[in-house]
Design an enzyme around this catalytic site. Structure first.
Site, PDB file in Angstrom:
ATOM      1  N   GLU A 122       0.861  -1.185   0.000  1.00  0.00           N
ATOM      2  CA  GLU A 122       0.000   0.000   0.000  1.00  0.00           C
ATOM      3  C   GLU A 122       0.897   1.234   0.000  1.00  0.00           C
ATOM      4  OE1 GLU A 122      -2.829   0.352   3.199  1.00  0.00           O
ATOM      5  OE2 GLU A 122      -3.674   2.168   2.341  1.00  0.00           O
ATOM      6  N   GLY A 254       3.230   2.449  10.613  1.00  0.00           N
ATOM      7  CA  GLY A 254       3.076   1.727  11.865  1.00  0.00           C
ATOM      8  C   GLY A 254       2.863   0.241  11.616  1.00  0.00           C
ATOM      9  N   ALA A 255       1.900  -0.085  10.736  1.00  0.00           N
ATOM     10  CA  ALA A 255       1.586  -1.480  10.455  1.00  0.00           C
ATOM     11  C   ALA A 255       0.720  -1.534   9.207  1.00  0.00           C
ATOM     12  CB  ALA A 255       0.843  -2.101  11.630  1.00  0.00           C
ATOM     13  N   MET A 256       0.571  -2.741   8.661  1.00  0.00           N
ATOM     14  CA  MET A 256      -0.148  -2.901   7.391  1.00  0.00           C
ATOM     15  C   MET A 256      -1.037  -4.136   7.436  1.00  0.00           C
ATOM     16  SD  MET A 256      -0.766  -1.864   4.383  1.00  0.00           S
ATOM     17  CE  MET A 256      -1.958  -2.732   3.369  1.00  0.00           C
ATOM     18  N   GLU A 257      -2.285  -3.938   6.986  1.00  0.00           N
ATOM     19  CA  GLU A 257      -3.339  -4.931   7.160  1.00  0.00           C
ATOM     20  C   GLU A 257      -3.413  -5.985   6.064  1.00  0.00           C
ATOM     21  OE1 GLU A 257      -3.912  -1.614   6.434  1.00  0.00           O
ATOM     22  OE2 GLU A 257      -5.535  -1.415   4.986  1.00  0.00           O
ATOM     23  N   ASN A 258      -2.310  -6.353   5.401  1.00  0.00           N
ATOM     24  CA  ASN A 258      -2.342  -7.378   4.345  1.00  0.00           C
ATOM     25  C   ASN A 258      -3.209  -8.566   4.771  1.00  0.00           C
ATOM     26  OD1 ASN A 258      -0.006  -5.905   3.210  1.00  0.00           O
ATOM     27  ND2 ASN A 258       1.020  -6.802   4.977  1.00  0.00           N
ATOM     28  N   HIS A 290      -6.608  -2.060  15.201  1.00  0.00           N
ATOM     29  CA  HIS A 290      -6.849  -1.327  13.949  1.00  0.00           C
ATOM     30  C   HIS A 290      -6.597  -2.229  12.732  1.00  0.00           C
ATOM     31  CE1 HIS A 290      -6.751   2.349  11.364  1.00  0.00           C
ATOM     32  NE2 HIS A 290      -5.910   1.604  10.655  1.00  0.00           N
ATOM     33  N   GLU A 291      -5.437  -2.849  12.710  1.00  0.00           N
ATOM     34  CA  GLU A 291      -5.106  -3.673  11.548  1.00  0.00           C
ATOM     35  C   GLU A 291      -6.036  -4.880  11.451  1.00  0.00           C
ATOM     36  OE1 GLU A 291      -3.294  -2.116   9.608  1.00  0.00           O
ATOM     37  OE2 GLU A 291      -2.381  -0.727  11.040  1.00  0.00           O
ATOM     38  N   GLU A 313      -9.837   4.088   6.234  1.00  0.00           N
ATOM     39  CA  GLU A 313      -9.049   4.553   7.369  1.00  0.00           C
ATOM     40  C   GLU A 313      -9.880   5.304   8.409  1.00  0.00           C
ATOM     41  OE1 GLU A 313      -6.425   3.303   8.039  1.00  0.00           O
ATOM     42  OE2 GLU A 313      -5.760   2.514   6.115  1.00  0.00           O
TER      43      GLU A 313
HETATM   44 ZN   LIG Z   1      -5.415   1.680   8.670  1.00  0.00          ZN
END
Ligand SMILES: [Zn+2]
Length: 849
Positions: A122, A254-258, A290-291, A313
């Site tokens: 992303e 911060g992080a990624m929701e793959n 969140h993720e 988001e």
């Molecule tokens: Zn997000």
């Protein structure tokens, strides 16, 4: 090759994809220098497509060969993609490309971090892996084969088969390319299981480097709590047999929701009491939630195009905020969210980077992962919920999930669900997504013969490209208090739709004290002149905890402004109010700590700018210190007692109850340290058995210019822990005397542990420098020069992080002519750097106007 000069992309130009993807087979032969990626993609023409030319995105790829239905083809290749004649019906595209993960320092696409392979796709990273229609509205079923000499080989979805040096994965859920992920490394897992309400048995893993295995338990508990919460509150269960989280040290975000394989910046998942603070624990819990929540709001329903980023988001931030509130208390959470919004989003709105929650155009989408899209986006969801009520919100969300599951949706789709589920006309509300700027509401009132008139007038200031604003649909929660503090009118949701509206309250015995914008019911600035006496009543009695805090906040702001403008000592009435709050055992300790914490130097500067004055950073810094000293002196005895009673006995527990006590005791300690030459703080440092207490004590010591010994001891103790060392770097800059901030930052860049290519370490130094208002804005411009030097150095390696940190200059216009000149010179120097990235070029240009 074609020139790839930065191009502006417009929402209005959206065109449906000409071809859709049924399935994607990817084979990776991993090698740091030359990784081969073989893709086999089944395309079919999109009947609704409005593109007539077959086009695949691709950047920094070496095409070895391509075929269509098995026949070799020679595509026309540019710097950003390729085109090729294709058959009329469905066809299979195959391509073999070569990429170099070890040379990828931008941390976008497939790259290496500490010897492991990982991805970040992303928003547009997948095009650096292979040729593909890299846009969120093209969703395909992915199968992946990974070949490489790493013990752990991971991708999205469920494992299919594996052997020595290879593994195969299949993700049954169609997804856009930005949710693709691959990880290969020498990793170990902290594992657990979870059974969903639908009876699915899910294996859960947090993958880390072997030395970090003892820092995973909290994250795992947070993941399970998130899974339960999403089932109970939103009726959403998990949909794969496996959920993997991987911690990576080099990560821009911060992080990624793959899908099924979340990748986290290690600072956002690893937690242990001796290395993480209470704030870290709370943040990690929120980011994991969140993720995870993105699995439904982002993955199952994704965005049609990147202009709709707030669709996933804003909603997902709103969901994680509610989750944290449910776990830790809503009053304090709402205060913290308002503080974040004001510190980040309101400032963004007030400067040259102001943009709508749904922007109308962009050059580089990575520059729009902003406080406006995220935090203001979440506030819009909160307002919708206030307007339609809890039941209406639930009905609208259920409809949204039913109607759009598996689709790439838009803000219009989202709002239509609210209209269809509740009958509300949201035409005017939709303006919130299109109009930038923070609305201001001015409050006036009168009281005649038992009838109270409350008049609200709204105005949104001009922002770049939007000189004229229309009135917004704003929910304003209002209650009325009698002069003795009792509530005479409970909370009523007033709906503003016009520029100016008057609301009437009849049959009142006395002129009431209004409590306006309860629970911070809309992301607006309230201009409301109230007497210190009325604010005192609200601080002592308001039934709405947010406005109780806000009343104290307004009193504190006025005290600070008087100190800056005239060197005035705090009003005794303010000190009395603080004392009453501090010693009120009925109030939650965390809430008391929020009331005791003064507005920041930046907050004072904001207030001065709004009053048409030019802030003097050094003067604000010293005035705020004077006020803190006066508060400490006046409340010494009470603070001493609270410090003693708030100590938490027994083993460390990161949950809200104990964390709240520590927050209060450490807030009090920061005042007491101003009086006791650091004796209490030094003792706390010595005896601390957790990071919260240890670093709070160090913070206090540094704040009074002591603590150099503790700082050295801290380094000796933690030099092997990269996340704790980030704190060591940042704190000594954040707490430095303004005259020394720049030299301190500069000397830390020469420290052997300053690994500037690691985004966390870079931010720990330069984020702290930019956040130190008086130090960064030193009159001779040395702060600007130092930051500019390092941004110029970082840009060729990591454009995303560089562009994000350029925002340190976005408050330029609020300062005096000399500082403006110096900031402009620093920015111009960045702008003139040869081969400056598209990301940074866009940001500098926007700031310079
Ligand atoms: Zn997000």
């Amino acid at each position: 090759m074609k020139d790839s000069a930065p191009q502006t992309v417009y929402l209005a130009d959206y065109a449906a994809p000409g071809w859709l993807v049924d399935s994607v087979h990817l084979t990776f032969r991993l090698d740091p220098e030359t990784t081969r990626v073989v893709s086999r993609i089944a395309f079919r023409p999109n009947p609704e497509g409005t593109q007539d030319r077959f086009y695949l995105d691709g950047e920094n790829l070496k095409l070895i060969g391509a075929t269509i239905d098995g026949q070799p083809v020679t595509p026309e290749i540019t710097a950003t993609g390729l085109t090729c004649p294709v058959p009329d019906g469905p066809f299979v595209w195959e391509a073999d490309v070569e990429i170099a993960p070890a040379a990828n320092t931008a941390l976008d696409g497939l790259y290496m971090s500490g010897g492991m392979y990982c991805t970040q796709c992303e928003a547009e990273g997948f095009r650096k892996i292979t040729y593909y229609p890299d846009r969120p509205d093209v969703m395909g079923i992915f199968s992946v084969r990974i070949e490489g000499d790493m013990p752990v080989l991971l991708s999205n979805g469920n494992p299919v088969a594996s052997g020595d040096g290879w593994a195969e994965w299949h993700d049954p859920w169609p997804k856009p390319a930005y949710l693709f992920a691959l990880v290969a490394g020498d990793l170990v897992a902290h594992s657990d299981r979870f059974t969903t309400t639908e009876g699915r048995d899910v294996a859960l893993n947090i993958w880390v480097r072997p030395g970090d295995l003892d820092k995973c338990a909290f994250g795992m508990a947070a993941l399970k709590a998130s899974m339960v919460w999403d089932e109970q509150v939103y009726g959403r269960a998990y949909d794969l047999d496996l959920f993997n989280i991987v911690a990576v040290d080099d990560f821009n975000m911060g992080a990624m929701e793959n899908k099924g394989l979340n990748i986290f910046n290690s600072s956002c998942v690893l937690a242990k009491s001796d290395t993480s603070t209470d704030a870290d624990f709370e943040r990690i819990e929120a980011i994991i939630a969140h993720e995870y929540f993105h699995n439904w709001t982002g993955n199952r329903i994704t965005c049609r195009d990147w202009f709709q980023l707030c669709l996933k988001e804003g909603l997902t931030v709103f969901r994680d905020q509610t989750f944290t509130g449910d776990l830790r208390g809503h009053a304090v959470k709402r205060i913290d969210d308002a503080l974040t919004l004001r510190a980040r989003q309101f400032r963004e709105d007030a400067g040259p980077l102001a943009h709508p929650v749904r922007p109308a155009s962009f050059v580089e989408i990575n520059n729009f992962y902003t406080a406006t899209v995220y935090e203001k986006g979440a506030e819009l969801v909160g307002m919708l919920k206030r307007l339609v009520g809890d039941d209406g919100y639930r009905a609208a969300l259920t409809l949204y999930f039913d109607r759009h599951d598996g689709q790439a949706a838009t803000i219009e789709d989202w709002l239509q669900c609210f209209t269809d589920a509740t009958g509300r006309d949201l035409t005017q509300f939709a303006l919130w997504y299109a109009q930038a700027g923070t609305p201001q509401i001015t409050v006036t009132d009168d009281f005649v013969d038992g009838t109270y008139h409350l008049t609200l007038a709204q105005m949104t200031p001009p922002t770049p490209g939007q000189p004229d604003k229309q009135p917004l649909h704003i929910p304003v929660a209002v209650g009325l208090l009698a002069p003795d503090g009792s509530e005479v009118v409970p909370t009523r949701m007033l709906e503003m739709t016009q520029a100016r509206q008057t609301y009437t309250f009849a049959d009142l015995a006395a002129r009431p004290i209004p409590s306006v914008l309860r629970d911070f019911s809309a992301p607006v600035i309230l201009n409301h002149t109230q007497s210190a006496a009325d604010r005192g009543v609200l601080l002592a009695h308001d039934s709405d905890p947010f406005n109780r805090w806000e009343a104290g906040r307004m009193l504190a702001r006025d005290v600070l402004l008087a100190a800056v403008r005239d060197g005035k000592a705090p009003d005794p009435a303010y000190l009395d109010g603080l004392r009453a709050t501090l010693t009120d055992d009925q109030l939650h300790p965390a809430f008391r700590a929020r009331i005791l914490a003064l507005p920041s130097e930046q907050d004072v500067a904001d207030a001065l700018v709004r009053a048409g004055e030019t802030p003097d950073p050094e003067r604000i810094h010293s005035a705020r210190r004077q006020v803190r000293q006066a508060i400490a002196t006046a409340l010494d005895a009470q603070m001493d007692a609270v410090f003693a009673t708030m100590q938490v006995p027994g083993p460390y527990d990161p949950r809200a109850e104990d964390a709240g006590r520590r927050t209060l005791s450490n807030t009090v300690l920061s005042y007491l340290t101003l009086l006791d030459a650091g004796h209490r703080a030094a003792a706390q440092y010595e005896g601390a058995d957790n990071m919260t207490q240890q670093i709070a004590a160090l913070d206090c010591l540094l704040d009074i210019g002591a603590g150099q010994e503790a700082l050295a001891a801290f380094r000796a103790q933690w030099q092997g822990d990269r996340l704790v060392m980030d704190k060591w770097f940042g704190l000594q800059i954040a707490r430095s005397d303004p005259a020394e901030t720049v030299t301190r930052a500069e000397s830390l860049t020469r420290d052997p542990a300053f690994d500037w290519k690691n985004p966390n370490r870079f931010r720990s130094v330069f984020g702290a420098l930019a956040g130190h208002m008086a130090g960064f804005h030193r009159q001779d411009g040395a702060g600007y020069d130092l930051l500019a030097d390092w941004l110029i150095k970082l840009d060729p390696l990591n454009p995303q992080t560089t562009a994000r940190m350029v925002t340190a200059f976005d408050a330029m216009a609020r300062y005096d002519a000399t500082r403006q000149e110096l900031m402009r010179a620093a920015l111009t120097r960045i702008a003139r750097t040869p081969n400056l990235s598209r990301d940074t070029t866009e940001m500098v240009a926007r700031i310079l106007g």
